[in-house]
Design a protein around this motif. Structure first.
Motif, mmCIF file in Angstrom:
data_model
loop_
_atom_site.group_PDB
_atom_site.id
_atom_site.type_symbol
_atom_site.label_atom_id
_atom_site.label_comp_id
_atom_site.label_asym_id
_atom_site.label_seq_id
_atom_site.Cartn_x
_atom_site.Cartn_y
_atom_site.Cartn_z
ATOM 1 N N LEU A 73 1.692 -11.236 3.559
ATOM 2 C CA LEU A 73 3.217 -11.254 3.348
ATOM 3 C C LEU A 73 3.809 -12.272 4.515
ATOM 4 O O LEU A 73 4.681 -13.417 4.271
ATOM 5 C CB LEU A 73 3.855 -10.099 3.413
ATOM 6 N N TYR A 80 7.554 -11.091 -1.509
ATOM 7 C CA TYR A 80 7.929 -9.506 -1.343
ATOM 8 C C TYR A 80 9.494 -9.446 -1.425
ATOM 9 O O TYR A 80 10.156 -10.432 -1.309
ATOM 10 C CB TYR A 80 7.306 -9.201 -0.012
ATOM 11 N N ILE A 94 5.876 -5.767 -3.747
ATOM 12 C CA ILE A 94 5.331 -6.779 -4.262
ATOM 13 C C ILE A 94 5.389 -6.639 -5.739
ATOM 14 O O ILE A 94 4.572 -5.785 -6.468
ATOM 15 C CB ILE A 94 3.783 -7.192 -3.868
#
Length: 184
Positions: A73, A80, A94
Protein backbone atom coordinates in the motif's frame (compact mmCIF):
# COMPACT_ATOMS: atom_id res chain seq x y z
CA UNK A 1 -37.97 14.45 14.75
CA UNK A 2 -37.97 12.74 11.37
CA UNK A 3 -34.97 12.53 9.08
CA UNK A 4 -35.40 14.23 5.72
CA UNK A 5 -34.39 12.39 2.52
CA UNK A 6 -31.38 14.75 2.32
CA UNK A 7 -30.36 13.77 5.86
CA UNK A 8 -30.60 10.07 5.02
CA UNK A 9 -28.51 10.57 1.89
CA UNK A 10 -25.89 12.51 3.87
CA UNK A 11 -25.69 9.65 6.38
CA UNK A 12 -25.12 7.14 3.56
CA UNK A 13 -22.54 9.35 1.88
CA UNK A 14 -20.54 10.27 4.97
CA UNK A 15 -20.77 7.05 6.95
CA UNK A 16 -17.25 5.66 6.93
CA UNK A 17 -15.52 8.86 5.89
CA UNK A 18 -16.62 10.90 8.93
CA UNK A 19 -16.92 9.91 12.57
CA UNK A 20 -20.41 9.50 14.02
CA UNK A 21 -19.74 12.50 16.23
CA UNK A 22 -19.15 14.71 13.19
CA UNK A 23 -22.21 13.40 11.33
CA UNK A 24 -24.41 13.80 14.42
CA UNK A 25 -23.19 17.37 14.87
CA UNK A 26 -23.98 18.21 11.21
CA UNK A 27 -27.49 16.77 11.61
CA UNK A 28 -27.98 18.40 14.99
CA UNK A 29 -28.75 14.97 16.52
CA UNK A 30 -27.34 12.96 19.41
CA UNK A 31 -24.88 10.18 18.70
CA UNK A 32 -27.32 7.65 20.21
CA UNK A 33 -30.12 8.81 17.89
CA UNK A 34 -27.79 8.56 14.91
CA UNK A 35 -26.64 5.06 15.91
CA UNK A 36 -30.27 3.92 16.17
CA UNK A 37 -31.03 5.34 12.70
CA UNK A 38 -27.94 3.76 11.17
CA UNK A 39 -28.92 0.38 12.65
CA UNK A 40 -32.47 0.71 11.30
CA UNK A 41 -31.06 1.58 7.87
CA UNK A 42 -28.98 -1.62 7.95
CA UNK A 43 -25.70 0.30 7.85
CA UNK A 44 -24.54 -0.33 11.38
CA UNK A 45 -21.48 -2.35 10.46
CA UNK A 46 -19.46 0.01 8.29
CA UNK A 47 -16.69 -2.54 7.76
CA UNK A 48 -18.93 -5.16 6.18
CA UNK A 49 -21.00 -2.61 4.20
CA UNK A 50 -18.02 -1.57 2.08
CA UNK A 51 -17.71 -4.82 0.14
CA UNK A 52 -13.92 -4.44 0.41
CA UNK A 53 -11.22 -6.28 2.35
CA UNK A 54 -9.03 -4.97 5.13
CA UNK A 55 -5.27 -5.25 4.77
CA UNK A 56 -5.31 -8.00 7.40
CA UNK A 57 -8.00 -9.99 5.60
CA UNK A 58 -6.13 -9.74 2.29
CA UNK A 59 -2.91 -10.85 3.99
CA UNK A 60 -4.67 -13.88 5.47
CA UNK A 61 -6.12 -14.89 2.09
CA UNK A 62 -2.75 -14.48 0.32
CA UNK A 63 -0.94 -16.19 3.22
CA UNK A 64 1.51 -13.32 3.71
CA UNK A 65 2.27 -11.11 6.67
CA UNK A 66 -0.04 -8.11 7.19
CA UNK A 67 3.00 -5.83 7.09
CA UNK A 68 3.77 -7.08 3.58
CA UNK A 69 0.35 -5.86 2.42
CA UNK A 70 0.89 -2.55 4.22
CA UNK A 71 4.22 -2.16 2.37
CA UNK A 72 2.42 -2.78 -0.94
CA UNK A 73 0.00 0.00 0.00
CA UNK A 74 2.66 2.48 1.06
CA UNK A 75 5.54 1.71 -1.31
CA UNK A 76 4.16 -0.21 -4.29
CA UNK A 77 1.03 1.75 -5.22
CA UNK A 78 -1.65 -0.77 -4.25
CA UNK A 79 -4.78 1.38 -4.05
CA UNK A 80 -6.68 1.63 -0.78
CA UNK A 81 -9.46 3.52 0.96
CA UNK A 82 -9.58 4.55 4.59
CA UNK A 83 -12.87 4.45 6.47
CA UNK A 84 -13.86 5.34 10.00
CA UNK A 85 -16.10 2.84 11.75
CA UNK A 86 -18.38 3.96 14.55
CA UNK A 87 -16.58 6.74 16.41
CA UNK A 88 -12.83 6.53 15.91
CA UNK A 89 -11.52 3.20 14.57
CA UNK A 90 -9.92 3.74 11.15
CA UNK A 91 -9.66 0.82 8.73
CA UNK A 92 -7.70 0.50 5.52
CA UNK A 93 -9.80 -1.16 2.82
CA UNK A 94 -8.75 -2.65 -0.49
CA UNK A 95 -11.16 -2.99 -3.38
CA UNK A 96 -10.88 -6.50 -4.85
CA UNK A 97 -11.07 -5.30 -8.47
CA UNK A 98 -8.34 -2.74 -7.81
CA UNK A 99 -6.25 -5.44 -6.16
CA UNK A 100 -6.49 -7.69 -9.26
CA UNK A 101 -5.47 -4.80 -11.53
CA UNK A 102 -2.46 -4.13 -9.29
CA UNK A 103 -1.63 -7.85 -8.92
CA UNK A 104 -1.49 -8.33 -12.69
CA UNK A 105 1.24 -5.68 -12.90
CA UNK A 106 3.04 -6.98 -9.79
CA UNK A 107 2.83 -10.76 -10.27
CA UNK A 108 6.40 -11.22 -9.07
CA UNK A 109 5.44 -10.01 -5.57
CA UNK A 110 2.79 -12.68 -4.94
CA UNK A 111 3.06 -16.44 -4.68
CA UNK A 112 -0.24 -17.41 -6.31
CA UNK A 113 0.37 -21.10 -5.58
CA UNK A 114 -0.66 -20.30 -1.97
CA UNK A 115 -3.93 -18.69 -3.09
CA UNK A 116 -7.01 -20.91 -2.93
CA UNK A 117 -9.10 -20.94 -6.13
CA UNK A 118 -11.82 -18.24 -6.08
CA UNK A 119 -10.71 -16.94 -2.68
CA UNK A 120 -10.99 -13.42 -4.13
CA UNK A 121 -13.78 -13.44 -6.70
CA UNK A 122 -14.00 -12.45 -9.48
CA UNK A 123 -10.67 -14.11 -10.19
CA UNK A 124 -9.07 -13.20 -13.56
CA UNK A 125 -8.15 -16.00 -15.97
CA UNK A 126 -4.40 -15.33 -15.78
CA UNK A 127 -4.36 -16.34 -12.08
CA UNK A 128 -4.93 -20.02 -12.93
CA UNK A 129 -1.67 -20.11 -14.90
CA UNK A 130 0.18 -18.14 -12.21
CA UNK A 131 -1.03 -20.58 -9.54
CA UNK A 132 0.94 -23.39 -11.20
CA UNK A 133 4.20 -21.43 -10.90
CA UNK A 134 5.77 -22.02 -7.49
CA UNK A 135 7.79 -19.00 -6.46
CA UNK A 136 10.31 -18.58 -3.75
CA UNK A 137 9.53 -15.09 -2.59
CA UNK A 138 12.18 -13.36 -0.57
CA UNK A 139 10.44 -10.01 -0.39
CA UNK A 140 10.81 -8.49 3.06
CA UNK A 141 12.84 -11.46 4.29
CA UNK A 142 15.11 -10.49 7.18
CA UNK A 143 18.85 -10.54 6.57
CA UNK A 144 21.00 -12.80 8.71
CA UNK A 145 24.40 -11.67 9.98
CA UNK A 146 25.98 -14.45 7.91
CA UNK A 147 24.31 -13.16 4.71
CA UNK A 148 25.47 -9.61 5.42
CA UNK A 149 29.07 -10.81 5.86
CA UNK A 150 28.86 -12.83 2.63
CA UNK A 151 27.51 -9.87 0.67
CA UNK A 152 30.35 -7.63 1.80
CA UNK A 153 32.96 -10.30 1.21
CA UNK A 154 31.72 -11.12 -2.31
CA UNK A 155 31.31 -7.44 -3.19
CA UNK A 156 34.87 -6.66 -2.03
CA UNK A 157 36.15 -9.63 -4.07
CA UNK A 158 34.66 -8.07 -7.21
CA UNK A 159 31.50 -10.14 -7.72
CA UNK A 160 28.71 -8.34 -9.58
CA UNK A 161 25.31 -7.56 -8.10
CA UNK A 162 23.76 -10.12 -10.45
CA UNK A 163 26.12 -12.86 -9.25
CA UNK A 164 25.52 -12.06 -5.59
CA UNK A 165 21.79 -11.83 -6.24
CA UNK A 166 21.74 -15.27 -7.81
CA UNK A 167 23.81 -16.83 -5.01
CA UNK A 168 21.58 -15.44 -2.24
CA UNK A 169 18.25 -15.69 -4.05
CA UNK A 170 17.51 -11.98 -3.59
CA UNK A 171 16.90 -9.15 -6.01
CA UNK A 172 19.71 -7.01 -7.36
CA UNK A 173 18.05 -3.96 -5.87
CA UNK A 174 17.97 -5.47 -2.37
CA UNK A 175 21.65 -6.43 -2.70
CA UNK A 176 22.53 -2.89 -3.84
CA UNK A 177 20.64 -1.33 -0.92
CA UNK A 178 22.21 -3.71 1.60
CA UNK A 179 25.74 -2.98 0.34
CA UNK A 180 25.04 0.75 0.53
CA UNK A 181 23.79 0.45 4.13
CA UNK A 182 26.69 -1.74 5.22
CA UNK A 183 29.37 0.47 3.67
CA UNK A 184 28.08 3.83 4.93
Amino acid sequence: MKYSPEDLQMIKDQLGSQSLTTIARKLNRSITALEVKITRMGLSHTKSCTGMLTAGELAKILKVDRNTVLQWLLNHELGYHQRITRNKKRFTFINIDEFWTWAEKNRHKIDFSKLEPDALPPEPEWVTKERTIARQTTNYKAWTTHEEKQVLEWYCCGKTLSEISEMLGRTRESIRKKIKRLTE
